[in-house]
Design an enzyme around this catalytic site. Structure first.
Site, short mmCIF file in Angstrom:
data_model
loop_
_atom_site.label_atom_id
_atom_site.label_comp_id
_atom_site.label_asym_id
_atom_site.label_seq_id
_atom_site.Cartn_x
_atom_site.Cartn_y
_atom_site.Cartn_z
N HIS A 82 -4.32 -57.33 -40.28
CA HIS A 82 -4.86 -58.01 -41.17
C HIS A 82 -4.06 -58.94 -41.84
O HIS A 82 -2.56 -58.67 -42.06
CB HIS A 82 -5.19 -57.23 -42.24
CG HIS A 82 -6.28 -57.57 -43.18
ND1 HIS A 82 -6.15 -58.49 -43.99
CD2 HIS A 82 -7.56 -56.91 -43.41
CE1 HIS A 82 -7.34 -58.57 -44.85
NE2 HIS A 82 -8.22 -57.72 -44.35
N GLY A 123 -4.46 -53.63 -38.54
CA GLY A 123 -5.65 -53.46 -38.10
C GLY A 123 -5.95 -54.39 -36.81
O GLY A 123 -6.96 -54.13 -36.17
N TYR A 150 -7.03 -46.50 -45.02
CA TYR A 150 -7.87 -46.92 -44.22
C TYR A 150 -9.31 -46.36 -44.43
O TYR A 150 -9.65 -45.53 -44.85
CB TYR A 150 -7.52 -46.63 -42.60
CG TYR A 150 -7.55 -47.57 -41.70
CD1 TYR A 150 -6.78 -48.90 -41.72
CD2 TYR A 150 -8.40 -47.51 -40.75
CE1 TYR A 150 -7.20 -49.83 -40.76
CE2 TYR A 150 -8.32 -48.60 -39.76
CZ TYR A 150 -7.77 -49.65 -39.78
OH TYR A 150 -7.85 -50.56 -38.89
O1 YXS Z 1 7.43 -66.40 -43.88
P1 YXS Z 1 6.50 -67.11 -42.88
O2 YXS Z 1 5.57 -68.25 -43.68
O3 YXS Z 1 7.16 -68.08 -41.78
O4 YXS Z 1 5.56 -66.13 -42.10
C1 YXS Z 1 6.02 -65.22 -41.66
C2 YXS Z 1 5.27 -63.79 -42.12
O5 YXS Z 1 4.87 -63.82 -43.10
C3 YXS Z 1 3.92 -63.91 -41.21
N1 YXS Z 1 3.08 -62.62 -40.90
C4 YXS Z 1 2.31 -62.40 -41.67
N2 YXS Z 1 1.33 -62.78 -42.51
C5 YXS Z 1 0.25 -62.47 -42.92
N3 YXS Z 1 -0.29 -60.89 -42.60
C6 YXS Z 1 0.48 -60.49 -41.69
N4 YXS Z 1 0.36 -59.23 -41.24
C7 YXS Z 1 1.70 -61.25 -41.27
N5 YXS Z 1 2.75 -60.64 -40.19
C8 YXS Z 1 3.34 -61.83 -40.32
O6 YXS Z 1 4.07 -64.34 -40.19
C9 YXS Z 1 5.53 -65.41 -40.19
C10 YXS Z 1 6.59 -64.68 -38.94
O7 YXS Z 1 6.80 -63.37 -39.59
P2 YXS Z 1 7.96 -62.70 -39.21
O8 YXS Z 1 9.25 -63.46 -39.49
O9 YXS Z 1 8.09 -61.31 -40.07
O10 YXS Z 1 8.13 -62.55 -37.79
P3 YXS Z 1 8.98 -61.62 -36.87
O11 YXS Z 1 8.52 -61.88 -35.21
O12 YXS Z 1 10.25 -61.52 -37.22
O13 YXS Z 1 8.07 -59.92 -36.69
C11 YXS Z 1 6.96 -59.97 -36.30
C12 YXS Z 1 6.38 -58.58 -36.99
C13 YXS Z 1 4.85 -58.49 -36.66
C14 YXS Z 1 7.20 -57.31 -36.50
C15 YXS Z 1 6.38 -58.78 -38.67
O14 YXS Z 1 5.89 -59.90 -38.95
C16 YXS Z 1 5.64 -57.74 -39.21
O15 YXS Z 1 6.10 -56.57 -39.40
N6 YXS Z 1 4.42 -58.24 -39.78
C17 YXS Z 1 3.56 -57.12 -40.55
C18 YXS Z 1 3.05 -56.06 -39.55
C19 YXS Z 1 1.92 -55.12 -40.40
O16 YXS Z 1 2.60 -54.38 -41.11
N7 YXS Z 1 0.62 -55.45 -40.31
C20 YXS Z 1 -0.14 -54.62 -41.11
C21 YXS Z 1 -1.07 -55.65 -41.84
S1 YXS Z 1 -2.30 -54.85 -43.02
C22 YXS Z 1 -3.41 -54.30 -41.81
O17 YXS Z 1 -3.36 -54.65 -40.78
C23 YXS Z 1 -4.43 -53.32 -42.37
C24 YXS Z 1 -4.94 -53.67 -43.87
S2 YXS Z 1 -4.01 -51.60 -42.40
O18 YXS Z 1 -2.43 -51.99 -43.29
O19 YXS Z 1 -4.82 -51.00 -43.27
O20 YXS Z 1 -3.50 -51.21 -41.16
#
Ligand code: YXS
Length: 259
Positions: A64, A108, A138
């Protein structure tokens, strides 16, 4: 700017997530493009759909778009949340959708992948269900998707630890149908989609919908539903929820107080 690439290959429609800058985060804009592509395929006698990211990606989807989650005081995964709309669109789509996974799958996006009818992933892929990392409660439909795909002890481990599980474990648990190397996975999945396309689309469509209805048929009384919604509201109204969102935006680890 297009956030996905769509392609028609014989009777197969291919949707490729193409927003690597944001790690294919499931923003409302990206989700609207996926749904528009699915709608477009309906008019083209598509018999199977493949949902994938660009070949060789490190991140299939980061889940998400956290920047589109509410700051608090509102259900972050309500019925009309774009992620919930996408999950239902996949589950209710009349033809099979095959998830082709390379890279890491987060939050998500795991549910999006697991809402697909068939999942094929590379050995390097990982799956992390992360609401607990953000303080998100969730939603029931989402938990149903997961419980239908994953043995309960593993669902609990994935939700409570928010840690990724490797593709091999997902394969051994039957969460993914096949594990294929990156240089073989596209041919394998396209061949499967082509085989599906040669079978009766009407028969497949009605069986897909019947399986959806059977797998979601659980007696949840109004009282039980309202109790769970009341408990979820306590969570998404909590300081912990606001801390989880704030910590993500400030790119720091959250400090949950349990309040
Ligand atoms: O800083 P900039 O503008 O370059 O943007 C960064 C991140 O902020 C962005 N980004 C995201 N933006 C919005 N929502 C996200 N979920 C998201 N994930 C990443 O992408 C740009 C590059 O991110 P960066 O520098 O962290 O990349 P990386 O290659 O070092 O690491 C990739 C990840 C995926 C490991 C890391 O970005 C990460 O841990 N992202 C969050 C993963 C996560 O926790 N997703 C759950 C989202 S909440 C959801 O899905 C549900 C509501 S729930 O929580 O219920 O499951």
């Amino acid at each position: 700017m297009a956030l996905i690439i769509t392609e028609k290959r014989d009777s197969t429609g291919i949707i490729t997530l193409d927003h690597a800058d944001k790690r294919n985060a499931l923003s409302e804009a990206l989700i609207q493009e996926i749904i528009a592509a699915l709608d477009g395929f309906r008019a083209l006698d598509i018999r199977a759909v493949i949902l994938r990211a660009q070949p060789g990606v490190k991140v299939w989807s980061a889940g998400h778009d956290v920047n589109e989650l509410p700051d608090g005081g509102r259900d972050p995964l309500g019925w009309n949340d774009p992620l919930r709309i996408l999950i239902r669109a996949i589950q209710e789509y009349p033809t099979p959708i095959i998830g082709l996974v390379e890279g890491s799958v987060w939050g998500g996006a795991c549910e999006v992948a697991m809402a697909c009818d068939i999942l094929v992933a590379t050995p390097e892929s990982t799956f992390a269900i992360t609401p607990a990392k953000l303080g998100v409660p969730y939603n029931l439909g989402g938990l149903m998707t997961l419980v239908n795909m994953i043995p309960l002890p593993i669902v609990k481990e994935m939700l409570f630890t928010a840690q990724p599980i490797p593709s091999e474990q997902a394969f051994n648990l039957g969460i993914i149908n096949y594990m294929k190397p990156a240089d073989e996975i596209e041919t394998f999945v396209v061949d499967m989609a082509t085989r599906i396309g040669k079978n009766s689309p009407l028969s497949i469509s009605v069986m897909k919908d019947a399986l959806r209805l059977l797998s979601s048929a659980h007696a949840v009384t109004p009282d039980l539903f309202e109790r769970i919604q009341g408990m979820r509201r306590i969570v998404y109204d909590s300081a912990d929820y606001r801390e989880g969102i704030r910590a993500f935006r400030e790119k720091r680890k959250p400090d949950f107080s349990g309040k």
